[in-house]
Design a protein around this motif. Structure first.
Motif, PDB file in Angstrom:
ATOM      1  N   GLN A 159     -37.714 -31.985  22.057  1.00  0.00           N
ATOM      2  CA  GLN A 159     -37.306 -31.408  20.777  1.00  0.00           C
ATOM      3  C   GLN A 159     -37.245 -29.887  20.897  1.00  0.00           C
ATOM      4  O   GLN A 159     -38.186 -29.247  21.355  1.00  0.00           O
ATOM      5  CB  GLN A 159     -38.301 -31.797  19.684  1.00  0.00           C
ATOM      6  N   LEU A 160     -36.124 -29.306  20.476  1.00  0.00           N
ATOM      7  CA  LEU A 160     -35.932 -27.864  20.563  1.00  0.00           C
ATOM      8  C   LEU A 160     -36.452 -27.180  19.306  1.00  0.00           C
ATOM      9  O   LEU A 160     -36.300 -27.687  18.198  1.00  0.00           O
ATOM     10  CB  LEU A 160     -34.449 -27.544  20.750  1.00  0.00           C
ATOM     11  N   THR A 161     -37.056 -25.997  19.506  1.00  0.00           N
ATOM     12  CA  THR A 161     -37.565 -25.224  18.374  1.00  0.00           C
ATOM     13  C   THR A 161     -36.998 -23.809  18.422  1.00  0.00           C
ATOM     14  O   THR A 161     -36.535 -23.347  19.466  1.00  0.00           O
ATOM     15  CB  THR A 161     -39.106 -25.126  18.398  1.00  0.00           C
ATOM     16  N   ASP A 162     -37.047 -23.139  17.289  1.00  0.00           N
ATOM     17  CA  ASP A 162     -36.622 -21.746  17.203  1.00  0.00           C
ATOM     18  C   ASP A 162     -37.809 -20.792  17.302  1.00  0.00           C
ATOM     19  O   ASP A 162     -37.687 -19.614  16.979  1.00  0.00           O
ATOM     20  CB  ASP A 162     -35.875 -21.506  15.880  1.00  0.00           C
ATOM     21  N   SER A 163     -38.949 -21.292  17.761  1.00  0.00           N
ATOM     22  CA  SER A 163     -40.149 -20.464  17.878  1.00  0.00           C
ATOM     23  C   SER A 163     -39.969 -19.415  18.979  1.00  0.00           C
ATOM     24  O   SER A 163     -39.048 -19.489  19.786  1.00  0.00           O
ATOM     25  CB  SER A 163     -41.365 -21.338  18.179  1.00  0.00           C
ATOM     26  N   GLU A 164     -40.862 -18.464  18.989  1.00  0.00           N
ATOM     27  CA  GLU A 164     -40.842 -17.439  20.023  1.00  0.00           C
ATOM     28  C   GLU A 164     -41.372 -18.020  21.339  1.00  0.00           C
ATOM     29  O   GLU A 164     -42.232 -18.901  21.322  1.00  0.00           O
ATOM     30  CB  GLU A 164     -41.685 -16.233  19.605  1.00  0.00           C
ATOM     31  N   PRO A 165     -40.880 -17.524  22.466  1.00  0.00           N
ATOM     32  CA  PRO A 165     -41.379 -18.006  23.762  1.00  0.00           C
ATOM     33  C   PRO A 165     -42.874 -17.735  23.916  1.00  0.00           C
ATOM     34  O   PRO A 165     -43.400 -16.772  23.356  1.00  0.00           O
ATOM     35  CB  PRO A 165     -40.582 -17.193  24.782  1.00  0.00           C
ATOM     36  N   THR A 166     -43.534 -18.593  24.672  1.00  0.00           N
ATOM     37  CA  THR A 166     -44.973 -18.438  24.887  1.00  0.00           C
ATOM     38  C   THR A 166     -45.272 -17.343  25.901  1.00  0.00           C
ATOM     39  O   THR A 166     -46.398 -16.869  25.976  1.00  0.00           O
ATOM     40  CB  THR A 166     -45.586 -19.752  25.411  1.00  0.00           C
ATOM     41  N   GLY A 167     -44.283 -16.989  26.708  1.00  0.00           N
ATOM     42  CA  GLY A 167     -44.513 -16.025  27.781  1.00  0.00           C
ATOM     43  C   GLY A 167     -45.012 -16.686  29.052  1.00  0.00           C
ATOM     44  O   GLY A 167     -45.145 -16.055  30.088  1.00  0.00           O
ATOM     45  N   LYS A 168     -45.276 -17.986  28.973  1.00  0.00           N
ATOM     46  CA  LYS A 168     -45.731 -18.753  30.133  1.00  0.00           C
ATOM     47  C   LYS A 168     -44.516 -19.377  30.813  1.00  0.00           C
ATOM     48  O   LYS A 168     -43.489 -19.603  30.178  1.00  0.00           O
ATOM     49  CB  LYS A 168     -46.688 -19.856  29.697  1.00  0.00           C
ATOM     50  N   PRO A 169     -44.635 -19.699  32.097  1.00  0.00           N
ATOM     51  CA  PRO A 169     -43.522 -20.379  32.769  1.00  0.00           C
ATOM     52  C   PRO A 169     -43.234 -21.732  32.101  1.00  0.00           C
ATOM     53  O   PRO A 169     -44.150 -22.407  31.618  1.00  0.00           O
ATOM     54  CB  PRO A 169     -44.027 -20.585  34.199  1.00  0.00           C
ATOM     55  N   VAL A 170     -41.987 -22.094  32.087  1.00  0.00           N
ATOM     56  CA  VAL A 170     -41.577 -23.392  31.551  1.00  0.00           C
ATOM     57  C   VAL A 170     -42.084 -24.478  32.491  1.00  0.00           C
ATOM     58  O   VAL A 170     -41.995 -24.355  33.710  1.00  0.00           O
ATOM     59  CB  VAL A 170     -40.031 -23.461  31.438  1.00  0.00           C
ATOM     60  N   LEU A 171     -42.659 -25.541  31.922  1.00  0.00           N
ATOM     61  CA  LEU A 171     -43.053 -26.690  32.732  1.00  0.00           C
ATOM     62  C   LEU A 171     -41.790 -27.413  33.158  1.00  0.00           C
ATOM     63  O   LEU A 171     -40.869 -27.593  32.357  1.00  0.00           O
ATOM     64  CB  LEU A 171     -43.953 -27.622  31.931  1.00  0.00           C
TER      65      LEU A 171
END
Length: 193
Positions: free
Chosen positions: A136-148
């Motif tokens: 599911q896609l969200t419009d939230s801000e990135p976590t700053g962590k690498p994408v799993l």
């Protein structure tokens, strides 16, 4: 690098365009409705899609075949395409996915994405494709962590923290693997870290 982004006015597509432009790439935005793209940039060109107004469930298979034909004609071999988690049936998938989400909410769209994936896997051995599968896609801000990231239909529950992925993370991941030429002829499930 010259990139064509299909669906460039979509909520994720526009982020892919912006990420590519920010990295200095030349982008051709292929859209159904050119009036929807309001971004302006010297490295951005607009191309109206021949699929304007198309809303039927066969969108993905109707799009991929002529796109691959055009790629072959101009000798372009790299394709990064966004699909989805759970496009193919697996009895090990959660009950809610197999018996609620797929049949009642997402079934026809996921089925057509699966047909598109089958076409790439069987008829496109000459194309260096990567299918990117966010949940599911969200419009939230990135976590700053690498994408799993994991090859397959989804990321196993022990290795992910949520069933979502920030659209900006998806856009960044797609441009990253295009620039690095990674995950060739693979389907990569991703999720926000």
């Amino acid at each position: 690098m010259k990139l064509a982004v299909l669906g460039a006015t979509g909520r994720t597509g526009i982020l892919v365009v912006r990420e590519a432009l920010a990295r200095g790439h030349e982008v051709t935005a292929v859209v159904r409705n050119p009036d929807k793209l309001t971004d302006k940039h010297d490295n951005l060109q607009l191309d109206g899609s021949p699929f304007q107004g198309m809303r039927k469930v066969t969108f993905f298979t109707d799009l991929i075949r002529p796109m691959v034909d055009a790629m072959r004609e101009v000798k372009v071999t790299r394709l990064v395409f966004m699909s989805s988690w759970y496009t193919k049936y697996n009895s090990a998938d959660p009950f809610i996915v197999n018996w609620v989400l797929k049949p009642l909410l997402l079934g026809q769209s996921l089925h057509n994405k699966a047909e598109m994936e089958d076409f790439l896997e069987t008829d496109c051995l000459d194309i260096r494709y990567t299918l990117v599968r966010p949940p599911q896609l969200t419009d939230s801000e990135p976590t700053g962590k690498p994408v799993l990231c994991m090859e397959g239909q989804s990321i196993k529950s022990a290795e992910r923290k949520r069933f979502t992925c920030c659209r900006k993370d998806v856009a960044k991941f797609m441009i990253d693997i295009t620039e690095k030429d990674e995950h060739i002829q693979k389907s990569m499930a991703i999720a926000s870290g």
